[in-house]
Design a protein around this motif. Sequence first.
Motif, PDB file in Angstrom:
ATOM      1  N   PHE A  43     103.112  35.106 -49.152  1.00 55.36           N
ATOM      2  CA  PHE A  43     102.425  36.384 -48.987  1.00 55.36           C
ATOM      3  C   PHE A  43     102.348  36.708 -47.498  1.00 55.36           C
ATOM      4  N   PRO A  44     102.263  37.972 -47.131  1.00 54.41           N
ATOM      5  CA  PRO A  44     102.119  38.319 -45.716  1.00 54.41           C
ATOM      6  C   PRO A  44     100.715  37.968 -45.227  1.00 54.41           C
ATOM      7  N   VAL A  45     100.599  37.629 -43.942  1.00 51.96           N
ATOM      8  CA  VAL A  45      99.312  37.260 -43.355  1.00 51.96           C
ATOM      9  C   VAL A  45      98.846  38.393 -42.440  1.00 51.96           C
ATOM     10  N   PRO A  46      97.803  39.152 -42.841  1.00 48.35           N
ATOM     11  CA  PRO A  46      97.320  40.260 -42.011  1.00 48.35           C
ATOM     12  C   PRO A  46      96.714  39.751 -40.703  1.00 48.35           C
ATOM     13  N   ALA A  47      96.671  40.632 -39.701  1.00 46.59           N
ATOM     14  CA  ALA A  47      96.084  40.302 -38.405  1.00 46.59           C
ATOM     15  C   ALA A  47      95.216  41.463 -37.943  1.00 46.59           C
ATOM     16  N   SER A  48      93.962  41.168 -37.600  1.00 47.67           N
ATOM     17  CA  SER A  48      93.049  42.192 -37.085  1.00 47.67           C
ATOM     18  C   SER A  48      93.286  42.352 -35.588  1.00 47.67           C
ATOM     19  N   LEU A  49      93.574  43.571 -35.149  1.00 49.52           N
ATOM     20  CA  LEU A  49      93.943  43.838 -33.762  1.00 49.52           C
ATOM     21  C   LEU A  49      92.907  44.748 -33.109  1.00 49.52           C
ATOM     22  N   GLN A  50      92.798  44.630 -31.790  1.00 48.24           N
ATOM     23  CA  GLN A  50      91.856  45.431 -31.013  1.00 48.24           C
ATOM     24  C   GLN A  50      92.581  46.520 -30.234  1.00 48.24           C
ATOM     25  N   ALA A  51      91.842  47.499 -29.746  1.00 49.86           N
ATOM     26  CA  ALA A  51      92.424  48.492 -28.850  1.00 49.86           C
ATOM     27  C   ALA A  51      92.866  47.792 -27.569  1.00 49.86           C
ATOM     28  N   GLY A  52      94.047  48.161 -27.057  1.00 50.73           N
ATOM     29  CA  GLY A  52      94.621  47.487 -25.907  1.00 50.73           C
ATOM     30  C   GLY A  52      95.738  46.558 -26.327  1.00 50.73           C
ATOM     31  N   TRP A  53      96.070  45.580 -25.475  1.00 53.70           N
ATOM     32  CA  TRP A  53      97.148  44.651 -25.772  1.00 53.70           C
ATOM     33  C   TRP A  53      96.659  43.508 -26.644  1.00 53.70           C
ATOM     34  N   ASN A  54      97.491  43.128 -27.629  1.00 53.38           N
ATOM     35  CA  ASN A  54      97.184  42.040 -28.538  1.00 53.38           C
ATOM     36  C   ASN A  54      98.387  41.111 -28.649  1.00 53.38           C
ATOM     37  N   ASP A  55      98.148  39.796 -28.615  1.00 55.61           N
ATOM     38  CA  ASP A  55      99.171  38.816 -28.971  1.00 55.61           C
ATOM     39  C   ASP A  55      99.067  38.572 -30.469  1.00 55.61           C
ATOM     40  N   VAL A  56     100.183  38.605 -31.182  1.00 51.30           N
ATOM     41  CA  VAL A  56     100.141  38.416 -32.634  1.00 51.30           C
ATOM     42  C   VAL A  56     101.393  37.691 -33.090  1.00 51.30           C
TER      43      VAL A  56
END
Length: 244
Positions: free
Chosen positions: A159-172
């Motif tokens: 299954f895909p793994v979601p990622a919660s991201l913030q405004a600005g730059w994010n490492d994912v």
Amino acid sequence: MEIYLAEHTPGGIGDYGTVPLGPPVTAGSSGQFTASLPVSPGQWIIATATDGDGNTSEFGPSVRVGAGAVVCGNVHLLPGWNHVAYFGSQPLLLGDAFPSAANPAVTAIYEAIDGSSGYRRWLAATPAGRTLPALEPGREYWFLATAPVTLEGGFSVSFPVPASLQAGWNDVVYIGGSADPRDAFASLGDRLLQVAKWDAARQRWLRYGDGRGPAWALELQQVEACSVYQLLLSEPATLVPLQP
């Protein structure tokens, strides 16, 4: 529900059905249904819905057919900076040498604090200022290596793994089906401003997005499963990768 093979363009805008993939199927009261379809991984499908009065909808969003699993295995570091994920089976406490006292090839490890310009760090040369105590499975880091080294580990998910991201730059780390950036990051919509991927072999960035970079930088053609990216967002959002 009538399901079709989709004529797909990256991003999915304007997708439409071409070939029916069998007889219509009936959805239950919750709107869910199952169907056996003659499709292959990587193809896209799309559907229409017809209600009890015979009214048929327009084509809905297209969906990519997955292969069923994504496998994230060993990670190979090159001399210099590497932007990669750690795929060990459990958290790894960091001591005074990494990956081992017998082979201390990594001299620094950094973890970005999403939405900011700050980092947690581990430095081999000194315990002073160490704010990164351990590596977490499935997390993304910057490794500074003096020689090639392999980070052993690996796991498989269906299954895909979601990622919660913030405004600005994010490492994912992208844990989902490999795809064109416009499909892989479609869940972010117009909140995604730019994508960057570090090229460890050439020690430079590859960029995809708003076109402000030089021509050589716009080279990102495929988002790869288990790879790490930097994403610039205008506001918080959740990345939902494609089904693997």
